[in-house]
Design an enzyme around this catalytic site. Sequence first.
Site, mmCIF file in Angstrom:
data_model
loop_
_atom_site.group_PDB
_atom_site.id
_atom_site.type_symbol
_atom_site.label_atom_id
_atom_site.label_comp_id
_atom_site.label_asym_id
_atom_site.label_seq_id
_atom_site.Cartn_x
_atom_site.Cartn_y
_atom_site.Cartn_z
ATOM 1 N N ASN A 120 0.856 -1.184 0.000
ATOM 2 C CA ASN A 120 0.000 0.000 0.000
ATOM 3 C C ASN A 120 0.896 1.239 0.000
ATOM 4 O OD1 ASN A 120 -1.870 1.988 0.336
ATOM 5 N ND2 ASN A 120 -2.526 1.372 2.387
ATOM 6 N N TRP A 121 1.037 1.817 -1.163
ATOM 7 C CA TRP A 121 1.934 2.978 -1.293
ATOM 8 C C TRP A 121 1.328 4.250 -0.686
ATOM 9 C CZ3 TRP A 121 4.164 2.767 -7.029
ATOM 10 C CH2 TRP A 121 4.964 1.625 -7.144
ATOM 11 N N HIS A 165 -9.808 1.382 4.569
ATOM 12 C CA HIS A 165 -8.547 1.604 5.290
ATOM 13 C C HIS A 165 -8.793 2.606 6.424
ATOM 14 C CE1 HIS A 165 -4.432 2.725 6.219
ATOM 15 N NE2 HIS A 165 -4.071 1.595 5.634
ATOM 16 N N GLU A 187 -5.682 -4.362 10.622
ATOM 17 C CA GLU A 187 -4.657 -3.335 10.822
ATOM 18 C C GLU A 187 -4.975 -2.545 12.090
ATOM 19 O OE1 GLU A 187 -2.547 -2.256 6.957
ATOM 20 O OE2 GLU A 187 -4.344 -1.017 6.987
ATOM 21 N N GLY A 242 2.471 2.613 10.996
ATOM 22 C CA GLY A 242 3.450 3.685 10.799
ATOM 23 C C GLY A 242 4.542 3.721 11.848
ATOM 24 N N SER A 290 3.218 -1.759 10.556
ATOM 25 C CA SER A 290 4.654 -1.849 10.833
ATOM 26 C C SER A 290 5.242 -3.229 10.531
ATOM 27 C CB SER A 290 4.950 -1.445 12.277
ATOM 28 O OG SER A 290 4.479 -0.126 12.499
ATOM 29 N N GLY A 319 2.845 -0.919 4.508
ATOM 30 C CA GLY A 319 2.842 0.513 4.218
ATOM 31 C C GLY A 319 4.243 1.019 3.939
#
Length: 254
Positions: A8-9, A95, A166, A172, A214, A235
């Site tokens: 997932n950019w 998301h 998630e 992150g 992460s 991510g």
Amino acid sequence: MKKLLIANWKMNPESIAEAKNLFMDVKKVASRLNGVETVIAPPYIFLAELRRLYTGKRVMFAGQDVFWEEKGAFTGEISPSMLKNIGVSYVIVGHSERRALGESDEIVNQKVLASARAGLRAVVCIGESTRDHTDGAHLIFLAGQVESALAGLGGKMLSRIAIAYEPIWAIGKSAEDAMRPFELHETVLLIRKTLARKYGKAHAMRVPVLYGGSVEKENTLSLLTDGAVNGFLVGHASLSGPKFNDILRVAHSA
Ligand code: 13P
């Protein structure tokens, strides 16, 4: 079941040139690994051009979001059939970063149904924002998210679904701050139980359950084996070709 690895950019990179470089880096490795299905979810604006760079079967593409109508006066939106028609096979739905912008459970459900109808596989994201280890409230919350996202989805359409767990508190950060595999396992069991209640055990076992938050090379193996997931939604580590390729390699050999 093949392991499913989704990059997932998010809203990266800033130019098509960088997007192409990143894609070509990943493609080199991903197209050689038969044990993983690699899915790239770039921003919409790069999707068609990257799709044209690849003719093989091992790398697939995903939208990061989708609208629920097929076409019409919906300025700024992209429909499931538009994605399908350029050769996209997956779409991320619900998301947490979209939910934080106001996307409700009802909207997520409409997007899931529309995507499945169009023949896309919807990667339905669920996740609690905080977790109190004593009362288990997050488990009730997560089961509710699964149920509402799949409301009205018949058993025949279940093959068009993957669930991505998630936890928002783990997104992150770094591998050290990510979820512990044994805690993940408990959540995976809950997701499967919730699916089994609705669709029966045999069908429920065929739905890929992914983890995101992460994921890095360092925790890939333990999350995959002890966490009992079928793959990952990656991510920040997917924005570096070498880092994402390391994750692919570890997953492939697991
Ligand atoms: P990070 O891997 O950067 O934590 O992001 C996870 C995520 O939100 C993937 O969809």
